[in-house]
Design a protein around this motif. Structure first.
Motif, PDB file in Angstrom:
ATOM      1  N   ARG A 243       0.821  -1.210   0.000  1.00  0.00           N
ATOM      2  CA  ARG A 243       0.000   0.000   0.000  1.00  0.00           C
ATOM      3  C   ARG A 243       0.854   1.259   0.000  1.00  0.00           C
ATOM      4  O   ARG A 243       0.553   2.237  -0.688  1.00  0.00           O
ATOM      5  CB  ARG A 243      -0.943  -0.010   1.209  1.00  0.00           C
ATOM      6  CG  ARG A 243      -2.123  -0.977   1.045  1.00  0.00           C
ATOM      7  CD  ARG A 243      -2.591  -1.500   2.392  1.00  0.00           C
ATOM      8  NE  ARG A 243      -3.803  -2.298   2.308  1.00  0.00           N
ATOM      9  CZ  ARG A 243      -3.895  -3.507   1.752  1.00  0.00           C
ATOM     10  NH1 ARG A 243      -2.833  -4.060   1.200  1.00  0.00           N
ATOM     11  NH2 ARG A 243      -5.044  -4.169   1.742  1.00  0.00           N
ATOM     12  N   ASN A 319      -3.303   2.481   4.577  1.00  0.00           N
ATOM     13  CA  ASN A 319      -4.582   2.482   3.867  1.00  0.00           C
ATOM     14  C   ASN A 319      -5.027   3.905   3.550  1.00  0.00           C
ATOM     15  O   ASN A 319      -5.480   4.198   2.429  1.00  0.00           O
ATOM     16  CB  ASN A 319      -5.640   1.762   4.706  1.00  0.00           C
ATOM     17  CG  ASN A 319      -5.620   0.262   4.514  1.00  0.00           C
ATOM     18  OD1 ASN A 319      -6.000  -0.247   3.477  1.00  0.00           O
ATOM     19  ND2 ASN A 319      -5.155  -0.451   5.527  1.00  0.00           N
ATOM     20  N   MET A 320      -4.904   4.796   4.518  1.00  0.00           N
ATOM     21  CA  MET A 320      -5.290   6.189   4.295  1.00  0.00           C
ATOM     22  C   MET A 320      -4.406   6.836   3.233  1.00  0.00           C
ATOM     23  O   MET A 320      -4.882   7.595   2.375  1.00  0.00           O
ATOM     24  CB  MET A 320      -5.202   6.968   5.602  1.00  0.00           C
ATOM     25  CG  MET A 320      -6.258   6.604   6.624  1.00  0.00           C
ATOM     26  SD  MET A 320      -6.100   7.622   8.120  1.00  0.00           S
ATOM     27  CE  MET A 320      -7.561   7.102   9.033  1.00  0.00           C
ATOM     28  N   LYS A 322      -2.790   5.371   0.754  1.00  0.00           N
ATOM     29  CA  LYS A 322      -3.107   4.836  -0.558  1.00  0.00           C
ATOM     30  C   LYS A 322      -4.386   5.464  -1.097  1.00  0.00           C
ATOM     31  O   LYS A 322      -4.478   5.827  -2.276  1.00  0.00           O
ATOM     32  CB  LYS A 322      -3.212   3.315  -0.469  1.00  0.00           C
ATOM     33  CG  LYS A 322      -3.276   2.604  -1.808  1.00  0.00           C
ATOM     34  CD  LYS A 322      -4.724   2.418  -2.216  1.00  0.00           C
ATOM     35  CE  LYS A 322      -4.841   1.709  -3.549  1.00  0.00           C
ATOM     36  NZ  LYS A 322      -6.239   1.630  -4.010  1.00  0.00           N
ATOM     37  N   TYR A 323      -5.404   5.618  -0.240  1.00  0.00           N
ATOM     38  CA  TYR A 323      -6.667   6.251  -0.643  1.00  0.00           C
ATOM     39  C   TYR A 323      -6.414   7.693  -1.081  1.00  0.00           C
ATOM     40  O   TYR A 323      -6.837   8.112  -2.165  1.00  0.00           O
ATOM     41  CB  TYR A 323      -7.654   6.222   0.525  1.00  0.00           C
ATOM     42  CG  TYR A 323      -8.997   6.845   0.214  1.00  0.00           C
ATOM     43  CD1 TYR A 323     -10.079   6.052  -0.146  1.00  0.00           C
ATOM     44  CD2 TYR A 323      -9.191   8.220   0.274  1.00  0.00           C
ATOM     45  CE1 TYR A 323     -11.314   6.612  -0.440  1.00  0.00           C
ATOM     46  CE2 TYR A 323     -10.414   8.797  -0.014  1.00  0.00           C
ATOM     47  CZ  TYR A 323     -11.472   7.992  -0.366  1.00  0.00           C
ATOM     48  OH  TYR A 323     -12.690   8.559  -0.658  1.00  0.00           O
ATOM     49  N   GLU A 327      -6.698   9.432  -5.050  1.00  0.00           N
ATOM     50  CA  GLU A 327      -7.612  10.525  -5.374  1.00  0.00           C
ATOM     51  C   GLU A 327      -6.861  11.761  -5.858  1.00  0.00           C
ATOM     52  O   GLU A 327      -7.241  12.404  -6.840  1.00  0.00           O
ATOM     53  CB  GLU A 327      -8.470  10.869  -4.152  1.00  0.00           C
ATOM     54  CG  GLU A 327      -9.350   9.726  -3.655  1.00  0.00           C
ATOM     55  CD  GLU A 327     -10.279   9.195  -4.728  1.00  0.00           C
ATOM     56  OE1 GLU A 327     -10.961  10.008  -5.389  1.00  0.00           O
ATOM     57  OE2 GLU A 327     -10.317   7.963  -4.923  1.00  0.00           O
ATOM     58  N   ARG A 362      -7.073   3.536  -7.690  1.00  0.00           N
ATOM     59  CA  ARG A 362      -8.340   3.473  -6.959  1.00  0.00           C
ATOM     60  C   ARG A 362      -8.814   2.029  -6.758  1.00  0.00           C
ATOM     61  O   ARG A 362      -9.665   1.765  -5.925  1.00  0.00           O
ATOM     62  CB  ARG A 362      -9.427   4.238  -7.709  1.00  0.00           C
ATOM     63  CG  ARG A 362      -9.464   5.721  -7.417  1.00  0.00           C
ATOM     64  CD  ARG A 362     -10.637   6.358  -8.139  1.00  0.00           C
ATOM     65  NE  ARG A 362     -10.781   7.767  -7.799  1.00  0.00           N
ATOM     66  CZ  ARG A 362     -11.483   8.636  -8.511  1.00  0.00           C
ATOM     67  NH1 ARG A 362     -12.103   8.222  -9.605  1.00  0.00           N
ATOM     68  NH2 ARG A 362     -11.579   9.894  -8.148  1.00  0.00           N
ATOM     69  N   SER A 367      -9.083  -1.807  -3.090  1.00  0.00           N
ATOM     70  CA  SER A 367     -10.040  -0.822  -3.584  1.00  0.00           C
ATOM     71  C   SER A 367     -10.314   0.247  -2.530  1.00  0.00           C
ATOM     72  O   SER A 367     -10.155   0.013  -1.330  1.00  0.00           O
ATOM     73  CB  SER A 367     -11.351  -1.504  -3.981  1.00  0.00           C
ATOM     74  OG  SER A 367     -12.047  -1.936  -2.816  1.00  0.00           O
ATOM     75  N   ARG A 368     -10.747   1.407  -2.999  1.00  0.00           N
ATOM     76  CA  ARG A 368     -11.036   2.482  -2.051  1.00  0.00           C
ATOM     77  C   ARG A 368     -12.203   2.107  -1.150  1.00  0.00           C
ATOM     78  O   ARG A 368     -12.274   2.546  -0.001  1.00  0.00           O
ATOM     79  CB  ARG A 368     -11.318   3.791  -2.790  1.00  0.00           C
ATOM     80  CG  ARG A 368     -12.503   3.773  -3.735  1.00  0.00           C
ATOM     81  CD  ARG A 368     -12.688   5.135  -4.376  1.00  0.00           C
ATOM     82  NE  ARG A 368     -13.802   5.131  -5.316  1.00  0.00           N
ATOM     83  CZ  ARG A 368     -14.196   6.213  -5.976  1.00  0.00           C
ATOM     84  NH1 ARG A 368     -13.583   7.359  -5.799  1.00  0.00           N
ATOM     85  NH2 ARG A 368     -15.214   6.152  -6.813  1.00  0.00           N
ATOM     86  N   GLU A 369     -13.109   1.267  -1.651  1.00  0.00           N
ATOM     87  CA  GLU A 369     -14.243   0.856  -0.820  1.00  0.00           C
ATOM     88  C   GLU A 369     -13.784  -0.001   0.353  1.00  0.00           C
ATOM     89  O   GLU A 369     -14.288   0.129   1.478  1.00  0.00           O
ATOM     90  CB  GLU A 369     -15.261   0.091  -1.674  1.00  0.00           C
ATOM     91  CG  GLU A 369     -16.051   0.958  -2.646  1.00  0.00           C
ATOM     92  CD  GLU A 369     -15.255   1.364  -3.870  1.00  0.00           C
ATOM     93  OE1 GLU A 369     -15.660   2.332  -4.547  1.00  0.00           O
ATOM     94  OE2 GLU A 369     -14.223   0.713  -4.164  1.00  0.00           O
ATOM     95  N   ILE A 371     -10.844   0.181   1.700  1.00  0.00           N
ATOM     96  CA  ILE A 371     -10.154   1.099   2.618  1.00  0.00           C
ATOM     97  C   ILE A 371     -11.168   1.815   3.501  1.00  0.00           C
ATOM     98  O   ILE A 371     -10.972   1.970   4.711  1.00  0.00           O
ATOM     99  CB  ILE A 371      -9.295   2.105   1.836  1.00  0.00           C
ATOM    100  CG1 ILE A 371      -8.112   1.393   1.180  1.00  0.00           C
ATOM    101  CG2 ILE A 371      -8.797   3.222   2.763  1.00  0.00           C
ATOM    102  CD1 ILE A 371      -7.265   2.273   0.309  1.00  0.00           C
ATOM    103  N   LEU A 372     -12.261   2.250   2.905  1.00  0.00           N
ATOM    104  CA  LEU A 372     -13.302   2.907   3.699  1.00  0.00           C
ATOM    105  C   LEU A 372     -13.901   1.931   4.707  1.00  0.00           C
ATOM    106  O   LEU A 372     -14.245   2.318   5.836  1.00  0.00           O
ATOM    107  CB  LEU A 372     -14.381   3.472   2.776  1.00  0.00           C
ATOM    108  CG  LEU A 372     -13.919   4.631   1.877  1.00  0.00           C
ATOM    109  CD1 LEU A 372     -15.022   5.026   0.903  1.00  0.00           C
ATOM    110  CD2 LEU A 372     -13.491   5.832   2.706  1.00  0.00           C
TER     111      LEU A 372
END
Length: 386
Positions: A243, A319-320, A322-323, A327, A362, A367-369, A371-372
């Motif tokens: 990541r 994770n943050m 990478k997100y 973006e 993304r 995936s960003r999902e 990560i969220l």
């Protein structure tokens, strides 16, 4: 913890940047990417200069530094449009896992080659029915005498055509409980029973993706990395570096896009003034710069936490990072194309060809999902939703 870089780190940035300038996007990377040719010359020179193994132990020919320095290498190369996808895989994931859990013989055999780039190891975890949910991996490893026999399939495995081996994530069966536990195996790319098929991708890139079929691939006992019942611990040891390096690549692409936009905005004149003098173009670029720098700070935090041994703290930050990097990178590239106007869609500038590469961030390596989901559950304490 400090993000103020040492003189050694600054010197490394300068040296890597100099290499990136020589193997830049327009003159070197893009022509090869359009032909689907790997960046072999860049990889080999980066290996000889010690950049690829900067995070690996000195006793095996590495630089003895950390993931921070490897991310620095990736960022600076990517800032010239010359990021190396296999840096994320070979030294970051595989090198880290073998360095932590490999036997002395495995370290000697593989880390020395990974450090100078003379050997490449791909990483095989994703499956058609087990993408983000790695708990559902169905590739199995069973004992047959002293050997292991692997059966299953993998998808979206990068760089298999360039690799000497693939670090395969499989499952062994616990005879006491009947449950399947993940285990890691070094599988040579020429192993009998291993079939590799290149995937058709609509992305202009020098590296290829593969589907792998493991049809009773027989491996000697020493192919197992770590313990057969080590569960997820040793697998996740390589995912935080993945990541962080993914974030570094995205940040570098964003930097490349902004630099290209600024150059064009200073040179292109409309109504007797450079177009960069107009706030309609300068403010969006300034905003992209700010957001990239914020993402970079989180990436640096993640790398420092990881190198200090704080795996859980590094997981949240990685994770943050990478997100945020994904973006910011996509936004910067989109604004760079907009700054160029119609020129941004021409082959001369090559910015449109970067869209697929930036968009990957993304989706992969997580995936960003997802990560969220991670942040919702682990950072905010909300109920798990999956």
């Amino acid at each position: 913890m400090s993000f103020i870089e040492t003189e050694e780190q600054k010197g490394l940035r300068h040296a890597v940047s100099s290499l990136g300038k020589r193997y830049n996007y327009i003159d070197y990377v893009l022509p090869r990417a359009r032909k689907g040719e790997p960046l072999t010359e860049l990889w080999n020179e980066a290996g000889k200069l010690g950049f690829l193994g900067v995070n690996l132990p000195e006793e095996y020919g590495g630089g003895g530094a950390g993931i921070y320095e490897l991310a620095l290498v990736q960022e600076e190369l990517s800032a010239h449009g010359a990021g190396l996808l296999l840096v994320v895989v070979s030294p970051a994931i595989c090198g880290t896992i073998i360095g932590r859990y490999g036997t002395a013989d495995q370290k000697q055999k593989w880390l020395t080659g990974l450090a100078d780039g003379s050997k490449i190891m791909a990483f095989g975890i994703t499956e058609p029915d087990a993408g983000s949910n790695s708990h559902q991996i169905t590739t199995t490893a069973r004992r047959d005498g002293d050997d292991w026999v692997l059966k299953g399939n993998k998808i979206y495995i990068s760089g298999v055509d360039q690799a000497d081996a693939v670090l395969i994530v499989a499952r062994t069966e616990d005879s006491k409980t009947g449950k399947l536990k993940p285990a890691l195996f070094i599988v040579p790319t020429d192993a009998p029973g291993l079939q590799k098929t290149q995937m058709d991708m609509d992305i202009v890139e020098p590296d290829h993706q593969f589907v792998l079929f493991l049809d009773d691939v027989r491996l000697p006992a020493e192919s197992l990395v770590g313990e057969a019942d080590a569960a997820l611990m040793q697998l996740f040891a390589g995912l935080n570096p993945e990541r962080i390096l993914g974030a570094a690549m995205a940040i570098g692409i964003g930097r490349y896009a902004i630099d290209a936009a600024v150059k064009y905005a200073n040179e292109r004149t409309v109504w007797k003034a450079p177009i960069g003098a107009h706030q309609g173009l300068s403010h969006p670029l300034a905003q992209c710069k700010i957001e990239l720098e914020l993402a970079k700070l989180m990436m640096q935090k993640a790398a420092v936490l990881y190198d200090s041994g704080d795996d859980f703290g590094a997981a949240e930050a990685a994770n943050m990072a990478k997100y945020a990097a994904a973006e910011a990178s996509i936004k910067a590239l989109d604004q760079a194309i907009q700054t160029h106007g119609g020129a941004g869609l021409t082959s001369e500038y090559g910015l449109a060809a970067l869209l697929g590469n930036a968009r990957i961030a993304r989706v992969a390596p997580v995936s960003r999902e997802m990560i969220l989901n991670f942040v919702s559950q682990h950072s905010l304490g909300l109920p798990r939703s999956y």
